[in-house]
Design an enzyme around this catalytic site. Sequence first.
Site, mmCIF file in Angstrom:
data_model
loop_
_atom_site.group_PDB
_atom_site.id
_atom_site.type_symbol
_atom_site.label_atom_id
_atom_site.label_comp_id
_atom_site.label_asym_id
_atom_site.label_seq_id
_atom_site.Cartn_x
_atom_site.Cartn_y
_atom_site.Cartn_z
ATOM 1 N N THR A 114 4.190 2.073 2.615
ATOM 2 C CA THR A 114 5.287 2.326 1.567
ATOM 3 C C THR A 114 6.294 3.324 2.372
ATOM 4 O O THR A 114 7.512 3.270 2.546
ATOM 5 C CB THR A 114 5.349 2.102 0.312
ATOM 6 O OG1 THR A 114 4.773 0.827 -0.087
ATOM 7 C CG2 THR A 114 6.743 2.407 -0.411
ATOM 8 N N SER A 115 5.369 4.539 2.723
ATOM 9 C CA SER A 115 6.109 5.499 3.068
ATOM 10 C C SER A 115 6.476 5.440 4.274
ATOM 11 O O SER A 115 7.794 5.748 4.811
ATOM 12 C CB SER A 115 5.390 6.908 2.866
ATOM 13 O OG SER A 115 4.490 6.812 3.657
ATOM 14 N N GLY B 293 0.945 -1.016 -0.108
ATOM 15 C CA GLY B 293 -0.190 0.074 -0.132
ATOM 16 C C GLY B 293 1.075 1.349 0.019
ATOM 17 O O GLY B 293 2.057 1.435 0.210
ATOM 18 N N CYS B 294 0.301 2.282 -0.390
ATOM 19 C CA CYS B 294 1.204 3.518 -0.414
ATOM 20 C C CYS B 294 1.506 4.088 0.875
ATOM 21 O O CYS B 294 2.617 4.367 1.214
ATOM 22 C CB CYS B 294 0.227 4.696 -1.336
ATOM 23 S SG CYS B 294 -1.412 4.948 -1.017
ATOM 24 N N TYR B 295 0.537 4.385 1.767
ATOM 25 C CA TYR B 295 0.893 4.776 3.082
ATOM 26 C C TYR B 295 1.872 4.045 3.798
ATOM 27 O O TYR B 295 2.628 4.418 4.076
ATOM 28 C CB TYR B 295 -0.628 5.000 3.843
ATOM 29 C CG TYR B 295 -1.251 6.078 3.861
ATOM 30 C CD1 TYR B 295 -0.969 7.579 3.900
ATOM 31 C CD2 TYR B 295 -2.572 6.052 3.460
ATOM 32 C CE1 TYR B 295 -1.494 8.618 3.838
ATOM 33 C CE2 TYR B 295 -3.592 7.045 3.223
ATOM 34 C CZ TYR B 295 -2.941 8.362 3.216
ATOM 35 O OH TYR B 295 -3.794 9.356 3.073
#
Lengths: 346, 346, 346, 346
Positions: C154-155, C150-152
């Site tokens: 990953t950060s 997921g994007c969140y």
Amino acid sequence: MTNTFRAGIAGATGYTGIELVTWIDRHPQLEIGWITSENSAGKSLADVHAVPWTYPLIPLAEAFARTGDVDVVFLCLPHGESIEAAQRFAASGVRVIDLSADFRLPDPVVYARWYGKTHTAPELLPHFVYGLCEVNRDALRGAQLIANPGCYPTSVNLGLYPLAKAGLLDERVIIDSKSGISGAGRTTKVPYLFVEANENMTPYSVGYRHRHIAEMELVLNGANSHTAHRFTFTPHLLPVNRGILSTMYVSVAPGVTEQQIREIYAATYAGEPFVHVLPAGQFASLRHVTYSNRCAISITPVYPDDANGADYIIVATIDNLVKGASGQAIQCFNIAAGIEETAGLK
Amino acid sequence: MTNTFRAGIAGATGYTGIELVTWIDRHPQLEIGWITSENSAGKSLADVHAVPWTYPLIPLAEAFARTGDVDVVFLCLPHGESIEAAQRFAASGVRVIDLSADFRLPDPVVYARWYGKTHTAPELLPHFVYGLCEVNRDALRGAQLIANPGCYPTSVNLGLYPLAKAGLLDERVIIDSKSGISGAGRTTKVPYLFVEANENMTPYSVGYRHRHIAEMELVLNGANSHTAHRFTFTPHLLPVNRGILSTMYVSVAPGVTEQQIREIYAATYAGEPFVHVLPAGQFASLRHVTYSNRCAISITPVYPDDANGADYIIVATIDNLVKGASGQAIQCFNIAAGIEETAGLK
Amino acid sequence: MTNTFRAGIAGATGYTGIELVTWIDRHPQLEIGWITSENSAGKSLADVHAVPWTYPLIPLAEAFARTGDVDVVFLCLPHGESIEAAQRFAASGVRVIDLSADFRLPDPVVYARWYGKTHTAPELLPHFVYGLCEVNRDALRGAQLIANPGCYPTSVNLGLYPLAKAGLLDERVIIDSKSGISGAGRTTKVPYLFVEANENMTPYSVGYRHRHIAEMELVLNGANSHTAHRFTFTPHLLPVNRGILSTMYVSVAPGVTEQQIREIYAATYAGEPFVHVLPAGQFASLRHVTYSNRCAISITPVYPDDANGADYIIVATIDNLVKGASGQAIQCFNIAAGIEETAGLK
Amino acid sequence: MTNTFRAGIAGATGYTGIELVTWIDRHPQLEIGWITSENSAGKSLADVHAVPWTYPLIPLAEAFARTGDVDVVFLCLPHGESIEAAQRFAASGVRVIDLSADFRLPDPVVYARWYGKTHTAPELLPHFVYGLCEVNRDALRGAQLIANPGCYPTSVNLGLYPLAKAGLLDERVIIDSKSGISGAGRTTKVPYLFVEANENMTPYSVGYRHRHIAEMELVLNGANSHTAHRFTFTPHLLPVNRGILSTMYVSVAPGVTEQQIREIYAATYAGEPFVHVLPAGQFASLRHVTYSNRCAISITPVYPDDANGADYIIVATIDNLVKGASGQAIQCFNIAAGIEETAGLK
């Protein structure tokens, strides 16, 4: 086996310079030789832009002594400051692609009329090829000196060249252009502040004989000797980072059908990798082109019911930093160097 | 019959100055006496901002001689430049509302610690009332000298004051703030250019003991003598023109329910015309407050299932140019002058 | 000689699908086999997005019959709709990279807890590799089934993994994340309208146990068996098209210096082509990463004067559509297929 | 002593409805009677918009029974849905100001031609006054039924009315208009999503006989019986929340000087509180007008050196939600009710 070429970039702290570095990073046959910056010499590129590349920045004077390190120099210097650099690099025999306006007009008399001063290197002017790739591709092959076109004229010239070349474009041309704020460069002036430009739109230089008209005359009057066009050009500051949208109000010779006009555009741009003529009913938007080297063009008659309608609205869009600057510069390089024209530009 | 008061504005070419003019134009009992600008003296306001008002701009020196023309002076000068002006206007007996940071900290020792220099008008400091209206309303009544609060601290202090005053706020307070670009003023620096700030977000001064923390200590440590809070404050540049959103991570004393906390907020802000505590399940956004003098506050437990959850996320939003600057300055004036507190601010 | 692989894209009308097409167009060893769309089958891609590519769109059912045309299938389907497609494609032996959340959690019990329902293909879960490339590179080599992160998460995971793996990360982790609106997908709901999101910022799901926390637990608890972290995670809608900025408030074990922490990050990410740890004094911004597959990380102690400061602010940024979705999917493919990891991603 | 009037708002969940509530809140002589919403009846206004006002929302049917509670009804219903409501409220004798397009064209034949259907309340058409205040002020005094003008036509008509009335405007008029996205209403369609509209510009309905041309013909052909103008009108979606900028390319009768034209504008708009004709060298921008009821107009000859230049570029800007909708509706009310025309609109 493929050759790799080394590029020098003179002036990498503005938007066209950093955009060039970004595209060169993706190019399979180009790599960075050196990068200059007068204000930031001694720092690295990553100190000046939010990028990961730590290329050292050197002063232009040092670059003059290192022409042997590069195959091509891209001049991303302010307008007026390219002339001396072009002379120095041209003399060394290296290929020069100038992104400024200094060598776009081949006639020093025309230059003086538009810029209000005498060109200080008139002997070089005839040697520069005007780098509108779709129009001047043959002249660009093998060219050593290339003047990269301006961003506004690229949108207008690609949008109207097929009509002009076919001798169908009437004298009067009204151009309503909107440009993203990067068109103003990395200039710390009040109108380019976020709070001023955001949630705003403002026309500027209204009614002014903007210098970019000279490039429209160069290409569109030059496309067909029968007509000297009369351009009304109104630029607007548009609150986006990148992109130019030019809405052009033109008339064509009576009796020509929309279908014939579409065929002329299709024939002119057949096989062009970066020109995208939209089907009827679609309109060119910035979204079609931003972050790419593409130009999108839409063609719409004012009176859709009239098959022979003489009035048309041509909309052309480009990314001002790509097809309007650094992308087209690389396309010029690819053609001049004889490598794949789309290399690094997809 | 209602009185009308005349306002002088010292420094009208920045964003807080022009915002003040806009709100005064709507105020039924305030009108413009004079407006100063050092850089644009001799021009009119309409030459400097896109507004229809052609008030002449005079130099500050001329304003010193025209205190008789005004009832109140709003100082919209850069931080550090208000001190001398405040001295001059204060001496004339006119009411002074200073929008800079120069008189917000009453203790010259604290001032020196945060600002790294000695205050040059320490004798005035005790006479300035800190103008956080909801906290200091009584002291503001009739006040001659008022220090208008900073924008970041206004969002934080209004968001946490009820908890602090009730003695429920734990020592550690983490504040993640996002501010629209007008918070930087009309400053022509690269980070505030449209192309740099747009489509970007960047934290700044991370880990730095930002001066605005001094105002948080002033209000929140001052609200209840038992706790000295430890603030971690990270500001971010947010690509909008206006608005501050502060997301605050706090812990409260164990055993206190969400319902009790909501009651404390409701009691603290009962009757407040500009503080808007949102019901459970709604979260404060910029949209709740921009272009208004409102502060929106939302209260959310980290562990919603735990009725006694000790960790809370308080979000507070204001328009940095209104409740964070010019609107609060007018609210201060209204209270000080004894007129309707909401006059001109609806 | 280099191999060329053919890719199928299941679901190309959302933002991750079209982003994949854009990156595949640049990839020297990937080309499009087919593209599916349920709603737009029969149209071309250029009818649905402002792009020049006229790939026909086919229904998913037709794609099931054409697995022989492709070497890899990227599933860009809505969460919940990937399971059946993954089963079908997995059975055919083609490589599958799922961009949805359906196969990210290897344990069906954990899945059921976070998603509130029973996983309908639990037999496949152990075969999916979680595609956080910098953490799971070895497992990705040759993998047939890959769950793209997921994007969140990953950060967050890239930002904290070095600390967690070294066993230095304290239990409590506060994450204040801001995401560009494309994170919501091409969803026609009121909060995602331009007029609602522009000039606004709003937190959402505050205090909610967001499903993305499951991926943080997976990676960060998994990095070192000694600590089960307690995450407070507040996402905000940020008015930009792309990019996630996560500001993370963490504590590390006492006695560890900033220099030691920097060395841990440097060692963890040595040689990583897409992770960019910034030097002291620089802060990760969206500009560092948008339109690239990079992750930028900055490390700042809360108390800069205290060499052993236990509190740190870690900021990590990615482009949610690239490193947070389609770029990482291609990176996973490159690793799995045994080609150059950066192919097509520079 | 001043009267207070009570307003009903039919349809408060779109942008014009909520904008009306905002301005009424500031109006010294208007207050809310009731507000209707079909979709959100039973909720409060604060449930639907990020505002502090908790007015209950009632269904339209209930409002029909409560005309005694209000002095004026503002219809903020979708185009086509105002007709029945207007009939019902008109019959009750209450003042009606319709913000839709339903009653703008007085001639049912013209209506049918532009809207492609028969008007179902033709008996009411002659009783509606077209509410372009600066043009129809006398007819508005005491009017019971008022059709509020469209946003695009308001910008065009105010920009060209002085020329048209003086009989100086040539037949051909080219209008390049750019509108903020709120002009599309709170419509959940893909082109109005943040990610689609942001960082984009797109023309739409190019070459289409847009219905707003009917209002330009109504006002500008009507201003002087000698000329039937031929309008080419291209609207563009502009990535801002609010504002319309119309760039108009016109020719005037030869022999008329710029100075004479400026005098005509000055005379036409002498004393107008909301029309702001800019001096030579300044160009109308959105910033001149957003969040206000103003219209800014700039006048520039295409050939500045030619005192008798026949070609002009007129730029007119308004806030589409204020002077283009809710602000003008209040201005109409003020005139009709015989109170101060600027009440609540400063």
